[in-house]
Design an enzyme around this catalytic site. Structure first.
Site, PDB file in Angstrom:
ATOM      1  N   GLU A 170       0.822  -1.205   0.000  1.00 32.88           N
ATOM      2  CA  GLU A 170       0.000   0.000   0.000  1.00 32.88           C
ATOM      3  C   GLU A 170       0.858   1.258   0.000  1.00 32.88           C
ATOM      4  OE1 GLU A 170      -2.946   0.050   3.058  1.00 32.88           O
ATOM      5  OE2 GLU A 170      -3.742  -1.927   2.528  1.00 32.88           O
ATOM      6  N   HIS A 204     -10.476   1.323  -0.579  1.00 40.92           N
ATOM      7  CA  HIS A 204     -11.111   0.502   0.451  1.00 40.92           C
ATOM      8  C   HIS A 204     -12.612   0.367   0.233  1.00 40.92           C
ATOM      9  CE1 HIS A 204      -7.263   1.579   2.244  1.00 40.92           C
ATOM     10  NE2 HIS A 204      -7.428   0.624   3.135  1.00 40.92           N
TER      11      HIS A 204
END
Length: 292
Positions: A170, A204
């Site tokens: 990430e 997300h």
């Protein structure tokens, strides 16, 4: 010192590249099922391993795309690769500051839980000391417990996701690859700190699909849960972006990311004493959400 980027890109191209990286990162997580048409995984471990591979591929693709955009506009071809690696935060200078300062700064956020955990550890240590023969502390038993906990964590696939794969991939995609592109696109550091987490937060949104379609949550409840997750990821994204821009090191947001994942989301229930549950179990029962 803030990193300096001598390249120049158009703002629309930089933003489009960031959107493409975020979409690819999330999309590849579902590639084994919807694109490759692989059979459902036989276990949670196999499911995670598939997503580890997908996240790794997405990270490599992000590096390739960012390099292709930066190479043509690099000032000096002789030092171009070194400059790009530095832009990604892959550097060795001031490494100890890039590791220690984020740990100290992030620890301040969790100062309450850390102090409480330390006090409980001291209390348990004293209790064991009183229970041991002649008041001597059974150090072998204590070391054995720590060793067992370490080995158990090393074999836990979810621990690898939370503490290794998610922070590394990430931060590599959403900080190391995106922020240099936005800086080269002419965005100011202040704007990037508040802009780049938008891509990180949108990555997300796949949690809504998981909650609504797979776990059969009501749409209202799923929206509330995902909304809270998005809010937290935006806040953390601001913080991680600040660390990356301020230090110029990729390791800085990775360390902060891992630390936050270890500590988890602060739980309001941890202010109440529970029977048979340690402080760390109560306060860390809600881990920071990750795309996979």
């Amino acid at each position: 010192m803030d990193a300096v980027y001598p390249w120049s890109l158009s703002k629309p191209l930089a933003v489009a590249a960031c959107i493409g990286m975020a979409s690819t990162y999330v999309g590849l997580l579902y590639a084994p099922r919807f694109i490759l048409r692989l059979p459902p995984p036989a276990s949670f471990k196999e499911h995670m391993l598939r997503r580890f591979v997908s996240a790794a591929i997405a990270s490599v693709l992000a590096i390739i795309v960012a390099s292709l955009l930066l190479l043509p506009v690099c000032d000096s071809q002789n030092t171009c690769m070194i400059s790009i690696l530095s832009a990604y935060g892959l550097r060795m200078d001031h490494l100890w500051q890039a590791v220690s300062f984020p740990i100290i700064l992030t620890a301040l956020i969790y100062l309450g839980p850390l102090v409480t955990a330390a006090l409980e550890f001291i209390t348990e240590w004293k209790q064991e000391e009183l229970q041991c023969y002649c008041g001597a502390v059974d150090l072998k038993s204590t070391y054995r417990k720590w060793a067992y906990a370490t080995v158990s964590m090393g074999s836990d696939i979810q621990a690898w996701r939370n503490y290794v794969v998610a922070p590394l991939t990430e931060e590599l995609v959403f900080r190391a690859c995106m922020i240099p592109l936005l800086l080269c696109g002419g965005f100011q550091s202040f704007s990037i700190i508040f802009l780049s987490p938008v891509f990180f937060s949108l990555a997300h949104l796949n949690h809504f699909w998981e909650l609504y379609y797979h776990q059969k949550y009501e749409i209202y409840r799923a929206s509330i849960i995902v909304g809270l997750q998005l809010g937290y990821t935006v806040l953390f994204g601001w913080y991680a972006s600040f660390l990356f821009i301020r230090t110029g090191h990729l390791v800085a947001p990775i360390v902060a990311h891992t630390f936050c994942n270890i500590m988890g989301l602060p739980s309001m229930s941890c202010i109440q004493r529970g029977k048979g549950t340690s402080h760390l179990d109560r306060c860390n029962n809600s881990k920071r959400p990750v795309p996979f």
